[in-house]
Design a protein around this motif. Structure first.
Motif, PDB file in Angstrom:
ATOM      1  N   PRO A  45       5.070   6.900  33.204  1.00  0.00           N
ATOM      2  CA  PRO A  45       6.041   7.843  33.743  1.00  0.00           C
ATOM      3  C   PRO A  45       5.772   9.270  33.281  1.00  0.00           C
ATOM      4  N   CYS A  46       5.442   9.451  32.028  1.00  0.00           N
ATOM      5  CA  CYS A  46       5.181  10.784  31.489  1.00  0.00           C
ATOM      6  C   CYS A  46       4.010  11.443  32.193  1.00  0.00           C
ATOM      7  N   ALA A  47       2.987  10.640  32.507  1.00  0.00           N
ATOM      8  CA  ALA A  47       1.787  11.175  33.132  1.00  0.00           C
ATOM      9  C   ALA A  47       2.061  11.744  34.508  1.00  0.00           C
ATOM     10  N   SER A  48       3.126  11.305  35.166  1.00  0.00           N
ATOM     11  CA  SER A  48       3.442  11.807  36.495  1.00  0.00           C
ATOM     12  C   SER A  48       3.675  13.311  36.482  1.00  0.00           C
ATOM     13  N   CYS A  49       4.256  13.813  35.417  1.00  0.00           N
ATOM     14  CA  CYS A  49       4.523  15.250  35.309  1.00  0.00           C
ATOM     15  C   CYS A  49       3.621  15.942  34.290  1.00  0.00           C
ATOM     16  N   HIS A  50       3.318  15.248  33.199  1.00  0.00           N
ATOM     17  CA  HIS A  50       2.585  15.877  32.097  1.00  0.00           C
ATOM     18  C   HIS A  50       1.090  15.598  32.129  1.00  0.00           C
ATOM     19  N   GLY A  51       0.642  14.795  33.091  1.00  0.00           N
ATOM     20  CA  GLY A  51      -0.775  14.513  33.240  1.00  0.00           C
ATOM     21  C   GLY A  51      -1.238  13.361  32.381  1.00  0.00           C
ATOM     22  N   ALA A  52      -2.246  12.647  32.868  1.00  0.00           N
ATOM     23  CA  ALA A  52      -2.789  11.522  32.116  1.00  0.00           C
ATOM     24  C   ALA A  52      -3.398  11.966  30.799  1.00  0.00           C
ATOM     25  N   GLN A  76      12.547  15.892  20.524  1.00  0.00           N
ATOM     26  CA  GLN A  76      12.903  16.358  21.861  1.00  0.00           C
ATOM     27  C   GLN A  76      13.359  15.191  22.734  1.00  0.00           C
ATOM     28  N   LEU A  77      12.661  14.068  22.667  1.00  0.00           N
ATOM     29  CA  LEU A  77      13.089  12.900  23.437  1.00  0.00           C
ATOM     30  C   LEU A  77      14.458  12.407  22.978  1.00  0.00           C
ATOM     31  N   ASP A  78      14.661  12.389  21.660  1.00  0.00           N
ATOM     32  CA  ASP A  78      15.968  11.982  21.136  1.00  0.00           C
ATOM     33  C   ASP A  78      17.056  12.936  21.614  1.00  0.00           C
ATOM     34  N   ASP A  79      16.751  14.230  21.626  1.00  0.00           N
ATOM     35  CA  ASP A  79      17.744  15.222  22.055  1.00  0.00           C
ATOM     36  C   ASP A  79      18.020  15.125  23.550  1.00  0.00           C
ATOM     37  N   PHE A  80      16.994  14.858  24.353  1.00  0.00           N
ATOM     38  CA  PHE A  80      17.232  14.630  25.782  1.00  0.00           C
ATOM     39  C   PHE A  80      18.150  13.425  25.974  1.00  0.00           C
ATOM     40  N   VAL A  89      15.864  16.168  34.703  1.00  0.00           N
ATOM     41  CA  VAL A  89      14.793  15.195  34.902  1.00  0.00           C
ATOM     42  C   VAL A  89      14.605  14.335  33.663  1.00  0.00           C
ATOM     43  N   MET A  90      14.575  14.978  32.490  1.00  0.00           N
ATOM     44  CA  MET A  90      14.245  14.255  31.267  1.00  0.00           C
ATOM     45  C   MET A  90      15.383  13.381  30.746  1.00  0.00           C
ATOM     46  N   LYS A  91      16.602  13.737  31.007  1.00  0.00           N
ATOM     47  CA  LYS A  91      17.711  12.957  30.435  1.00  0.00           C
ATOM     48  C   LYS A  91      17.706  11.500  30.885  1.00  0.00           C
ATOM     49  N   PRO A  92      17.628  11.203  32.188  1.00  0.00           N
ATOM     50  CA  PRO A  92      17.635   9.782  32.574  1.00  0.00           C
ATOM     51  C   PRO A  92      16.412   9.027  32.082  1.00  0.00           C
TER      52      PRO A  92
END
Length: 225
Positions: A45-52, A76-80, A89-92
């Motif tokens: 999922p991360c690679a979809s926006c942040h690249g492989a 940052q992930l914990d805070d999202f 986008v990041m919260k869900p």
């Protein structure tokens, strides 16, 4: 770790916008892509926006993750997930992960080498006497604004888990974050440092300093400190 089912549901919710996928055999990414990435837990999922390769997407404002401090990424992930940092986008995505999965994703990207595409900046605005350079290196003490490098390191290489790299990020991403601090829509930094600093910057200041950091070179051989 959870089973793939919750992430398949998440993928269905966001497929049209994000092309998310979770299972190694999911529709959004194939097995060979996941094999190249290494750890399938959260990377697809991360690679979809942040690249492989974790380079991000400069024009869209998706930040580089490769080589960033693992503890910073995890926070940052914990805070999202908790809502301490807001992003539609990041919260869900973050809330669909448990603590172990957020750590696994953070550790994965922290260990990635800086992509070669970032070794040469996309912009050329790196003059030492430009307004952005002066703000970055010297600050503006008349407004009690120290140079950005005092916390983020020389050239914005990043320092520890609280001061992330600015070099290797796009001017779009840096500008968006500075404006979020200034407007009060981002407020998850230690001691509210960025709220005070960004409030003293004009929109032109933000444009200039963002462009300067985006123009700073990176080593393609390894991660930042």
């Amino acid at each position: 770790m959870r089973t793939a089912a919750p992430f398949a549901r998440l993928a269905g919710m966001f497929a049209s916008a994000l092309l998310l996928g979770w299972s190694p055999l999911g529709a959004a990414v194939d097995a060979s892509t996941l094999a190249n990435l290494g750890d399938a837990h959260g990377v697809a999922p991360c690679a979809s926006c942040h690249g492989a390769d974790g380079a991000g997407q400069a024009a869209a404002g998706f930040p580089r993750l490769a080589g960033l401090n693992g503890a910073y990424l995890r926070k940052q992930l914990d805070d999202f997930a908790s809502g301490a940092r807001e992003n539609a986008v990041m919260k869900p995505i973050a809330t669909a992960l448990d603590a172990d999965e957020r750590k696994a994703i953070s550790d994965y990207y922290a260990k990635l080498p800086i992509p070669a595409v970032l070794a040469k900046p996309a912009t050329e605005n790196s003059k030492d006497d430009s307004p952005g350079a002066l703000l970055a290196t010297r600050g503006r003490w008349s407004q009690q604004v120290p140079g950005c490098e005092q916390c983020h390191g020389p050239g914005g290489v990043g320092v520890g888990e609280h001061f992330p790299p600015l070099a290797g990020q796009s001017d779009v991403y840096i500008r968006n974050q500075l404006k979020a601090w200034k407007q009060g829509t981002r407020h998850n930094d230690p001691l509210d440092l960025m709220k005070h600093l960004s409030a003293a910057l004009s929109d032109n200041d933000i444009d200039e300093v963002s462009a300067w950091f985006a123009a700073q070179p990176l080593s393609a051989r390894g991660a930042t400190p």
